[in-house]
Structure formats: structure tokens, C-alpha cells
Scaffold this active site. Structure first.
Site, PDB file in Angstrom:
ATOM      1  N   HIS A 228       0.849  -1.187   0.000  1.00 55.69           N
ATOM      2  CA  HIS A 228       0.000   0.000   0.000  1.00 55.69           C
ATOM      3  C   HIS A 228       0.885   1.237   0.000  1.00 55.69           C
ATOM      4  O   HIS A 228       1.923   1.266   0.653  1.00 55.69           O
ATOM      5  CB  HIS A 228      -0.896   0.025   1.249  1.00 55.69           C
ATOM      6  CG  HIS A 228      -2.087   0.899   1.095  1.00 55.69           C
ATOM      7  ND1 HIS A 228      -2.034   2.254   1.303  1.00 55.69           N
ATOM      8  CD2 HIS A 228      -3.361   0.619   0.739  1.00 55.69           C
ATOM      9  CE1 HIS A 228      -3.231   2.774   1.092  1.00 55.69           C
ATOM     10  NE2 HIS A 228      -4.057   1.802   0.746  1.00 55.69           N
TER      11      HIS A 228
ATOM     12  N   ASP B  67      -7.899  -5.495   0.004  1.00 53.49           N
ATOM     13  CA  ASP B  67      -8.353  -6.386  -1.072  1.00 53.49           C
ATOM     14  C   ASP B  67      -7.953  -7.837  -0.868  1.00 53.49           C
ATOM     15  O   ASP B  67      -8.369  -8.702  -1.639  1.00 53.49           O
ATOM     16  CB  ASP B  67      -7.780  -5.886  -2.414  1.00 53.49           C
ATOM     17  CG  ASP B  67      -8.412  -4.559  -2.801  1.00 53.49           C
ATOM     18  OD1 ASP B  67      -7.671  -3.590  -3.016  1.00 53.49           O
ATOM     19  OD2 ASP B  67      -9.651  -4.497  -2.832  1.00 53.49           O
TER      20      ASP B  67
END
Ligand code: SDX
Length: 393
Positions: free
Chosen positions: A271, A328
Site C-alpha cells: 500500500h 483487497d
């Protein structure tokens, strides 16, 4: 970045901006919507209530929530002419471009002569989007499997209505599974906003040109479609299935990731902001097994996912790059257990992210300092040179 922001008080050139909506501490793994920790909202709130919080910056009282809920329910149906759009798409069309096209088309029905920025229209467009996007999403799925559309049933809440329009059939009654509805409602809360991510920044940039809310949201949907952004939840499932089909050999897959084989990434990991565990991923991981087992889904892929996570969290390649599971990594497994096809996973992300996009667009148009976004560049091309006639090339 601070210098850029200092240098650029209007934020018009860097794309960075001030916002009161969502706070993230990437190192500490903290996420708060309007100051409320995501863990508390996921446990105590509903998606509609959290949408109200993001858009109107306070938790609603009972009357405000009831009015908001009823307004949304009044607008869940699509204009009969808009439904004809679906006949034009190929049956195997991916639902994300169908969703962005239909959302953009909403402005042809609801945003013509009126000023897109005056309060009543912004509020009405807000309600129409929150109400109609789940309907459009359900119809995109129905269209892809050749089944008829169901009209919304406003005796159901927003998430239950979406599930019924997605999985229900005119020929038989459809009972919404309350466990599925509750789990999906919680997943929508987790996706509802995430400050200046790629798709939200797109909504703000498009809106800064004074494009209307429908056009700006449609742009955000297209940005979310990318596999590095919202498309990752579907890519995770494909990755886990490939590992399963290779005898569950996670070592072999991780070796390819570390060798940086083209197109091989640990999807659902990493991320730009979180250099710690994504708090949303932690919530999903802790609820995934219970939901999947309740729905009769297979544990096999979940076991592979958890084995992959353990491996990565103890392997120096991922540790030194501060790569942790993101939102996700586990969501696709739950969506699959709920009966959604992989193509619908990113559509579910879009339904969840919609209130965040709307909140940021409204914040941007209400900020008197907002000017049209115009990110700067550092030119690295050739210096000046003269035109070369064809015969000399
Ligand atoms: C979302 O911004 C948001 O808030 C997004 C989001 C939201 O709510 O809106 O949180 C939702 O988009 C989550 C991210 C979903 N995408 C994926 O899971 C795709 C896989 N992840 C990567 O593609 C990547 O981690 C990104 C795109 C998420 C972040 O990319 P960055 O910040 O540009 O990181 P990077 O590409 O600079 O990587 C730094 C290093 C590189 O290695 P080196 O070149 O230094 O050797 O880490 C490596 C990368 O190769 N790396 C990965 C990796 N992610 C980064 N290596 C293997 N697998 C990965 N997933």
C-alpha cells in the site's frame, strides 16, 4: 510533500489537498472517518448511517437517519429509458464500464439545465447516486447472465435491496440471508472512504473543472477499475486459484514474486500509505472464516491466503518493503462465498466507495479556495530544435 503543499497554497498544482473527511496513519495502521475509528463503525454502524456521516460530517440522529433512508428508497428505481442502455452492451461486457457509462448517463436525465452546484441539486444528486448505483450494479450483473431485472423492493434496506435485485428471480420469492446482508453492509463500511486514493483524487480533479457530480463519479469508477487499485480484489482470487492449481505451492509463487517475474505481484499486498497492517484487512480477516463457513464456501483458498500472509509477514523481502495485506486481500473470498462472480468484486468496491467520493466532491466544491486542478510537471524532453523536411529524415 510538505514543501510542495507550502509552496502551493491553493493545492492547485500538486493535487494534494486539505480534507476533514478521513484520517489515515499509515505507520500506525489507523483509519478514521470524521474522527470515528473504522473498527467502531464496522462493529456498530450501518453503511447508510456511515454514508450520512461521511457526506454530512456528523452521525445522524434517529430522525435524520430515517429521512435520509426514506429519500434514498424513493430513488432506487431507474428511469425506464435508462434501462434501455443495458440492451446496447455486449452480454459479456465487464460490469465496471457498464457502471461508469450508466452513471455518466444519469446526468443526461437529471443534470441538464439546473446549476450542478446549488445546494438542492447537490443534495438530490447525492441521494440519486446512493440510491441508483446499487440498482445499476445489480442490473449490470443480470444483463451479463441474461436474466430479467427486478424492480427495487423498498420494504428492504439498501443492501438487502441490492442483494435481492442481484440474486432474486421474478419466478420465485427471494429471502435475503440476514448474515450475508450484515456482512456485505460491513464490507461497504470498510470501503466507504480512504482519503486521497487514486479514484477519489480523480473525482476531485474532474470535479475541480466544475464537471457535475455524475460525471465526476463516473471518472472515479473508471480509475477504480485498474488492477492496482480496486481491481485487486478480483486479482487476488485469480492468484489464489493459480496457487491452488499448482498443488497449493506458495513457496513457488513467492519465489516468482521475489524474482519480479513480469506481471507477478502478491496481489492484495502492499500500500502507498499503509506501512503496517491495513486495519480494514485485519477486520475482514477476522470475520472471513466465520462468514465463509456459514455460507458453505470452501476454506481451501482461505487457508492458502492465510498461509501466504504468514509467509510474507515473516519473509525479509516483504518485511523490508513493509508489504502487508491490504483491504483487497481477503474480501474477494467473502464475495465469492456470497455468490458474486469475480467480475462483480470491483463493482462491490465501487458501491462501498461511493459515499466517500461524493463527500470529497462536495468538500471540494464547497471550498472557496478550490481552483481547477493543474498538476505541474518536470520537463525531460528534447531542447529546442528546428523542423526537419521529409527528404532529410
Ligand atoms: C487499494 O490508495 C489507496 O488508499 C488505495 C486503497 C483504497 O482504499 O482506495 O487502499 C485500495 O487500491 C489497495 C491496493 C490494491 N492493490 C494491490 O493489492 C495490487 C498489489 N499491490 C501493489 O501493486 C502495490 O503495493 C501498490 C500499487 C498497492 C502500491 O504501490 P507503491 O506504493 O507504488 O509501491 P511500489 O510499487 O513503489 O513498491 C515498492 C516496492 C517495490 O519493490 P522494489 O522496486 O523497491 O524492489 O515494493 C514492491 C515493489 O516491487 N511491491 C510489491 C508489491 N507491492 C509493492 N512486490 C510484490 N507484491 C506486491 N503486492
Amino acid at each position: 510533500e510538505t514543501d510542495l503543499i507550502t509552496l502551493d497554497p491553493g493545492f492547485v498544482n500538486t493535487g494534494s489537498c486539505r480534507s476533514d473527511i478521513t484520517y489515515i496513519d499509515g505507520d500506525a495502521g489507523i483509519l478514521r472517518y470524521r474522527g470515528y475509528p473504522i473498527e467502531q463503525l464496522a462493529k456498530n454502524s450501518t453503511f447508510v448511517e456511515t454514508s450520512y456521516l461521511l457526506i454530512y460530517d456528523e452521525l445522524p440522529n434517529a430522525k435524520q437517519l430515517e429521512d435520509f433512508t426514506q429519500q434514498i428508497q424513493r430513488h432506487t428505481m431507474l428511469h425506464e429509458d435508462l434501462k434501455k442502455f443495458f440492451d446496447g452492451f455486449p452480454v459479456d461486457a465487464h460490469p465496471m464500464p457498464v457502471l461508469s457509462s450508466a452513471v455518466s448517463a444519469l446526468s443526461t436525465f437529471y443534470q441538464r439545465s439546473l446549476d450542478p452546484f446549488d445546494e438542492p441539486n447537490v443534495d438530490l444528486s447525492t441521494i440519486r447516486l446512493l440510491a441508483k448505483v446499487p440498482t445499476i450494479a445489480a442490473y449490470a450483473y443480470k444483463n451479463s447472465i441474461g436474466q430479467p431485472f427486478l424492480y427495487p423492493d423498498n420494504s428492504l434496506n439498501l443492501v438487502e435491496n441490492f442483494l435481492r435485485m442481484t440474486f432474486g428471480l421474478p419466478a420465485e420469492p427471494y429471502e435475503v440471508d440476514p448474515e450475508v446482508a450484515k456482512a456485505l453492509d460491513m464490507l461497504f463500511i470498510l470501503h466507504a472512504d480512504h482519503e486521497q486514493n487514486c479514484s477519489t483524487s480523480t473525482v476531485r480533479l474532474v470535479g475541480s473543472s466544475q464537471a457535475n457530480l455524475f460525471a465526476s463519479i463516473s471518472a472515479g469508477i473508471n480509475a477504480l477499475f485498474g488492477p492496482l487499485h480496486g481491481g485487486a480484489n478480483a486479482a487476488v482470487l485469480t492468484m489464489l486459484e493459480n496457487i491452488r492449481d499448482n498443488h497449493g505451492n506458495t513457496d513457488d509463487f513467492v519465489a516468482k514474486v521475489k524474482n519480479k517475474e513480469p506481471g507477478v505481484r502478491l496481489m492484495g499486498f502492499g500500500h502507498r500509505v499503509y506501512k503496517n497492517y491495513d486495519p480494514r484487512a485485519a477486520i475482514v480477516r477476522d470475520t472471513a472464516r466465520g462468514i465463509i463457513e456459514k455460507l458453505g464456501g470452501g476454506d481451501e483458498l482461505l487457508d492458502i491466503a492465510m498461509k501466504l500472509e504468514d509467509y510474507a509477514l515473516n519473509d525479509e523481502y516483504f518485511v523490508e518493503r513493509k508489504l502487508y495485506p491490504n483491504v483487497d486481500f481477503y474480501t474477494g473470498l467473502i464475495y465469492q462465498a456470497m455468490g458474486f462472480p469475480t467480475e462483480m468484486f470491483t463493482v462491490l468496491f465501487a458501491i462501498g466507495r461511493l459515499p466517500g467520493w461524493i463527500a470529497h466532491w462536495r468538500e471540494m466544491i464547497e471550498d472557496p479556495d478550490t481552483r481547477i486542478g493543474r498538476p505541474r510537471q518536470v520537463y525531460t524532453g528534447p531542447t529546442e530544435r528546428d523542423f526537419v523536411p521529409m527528404e532529410e529524415r
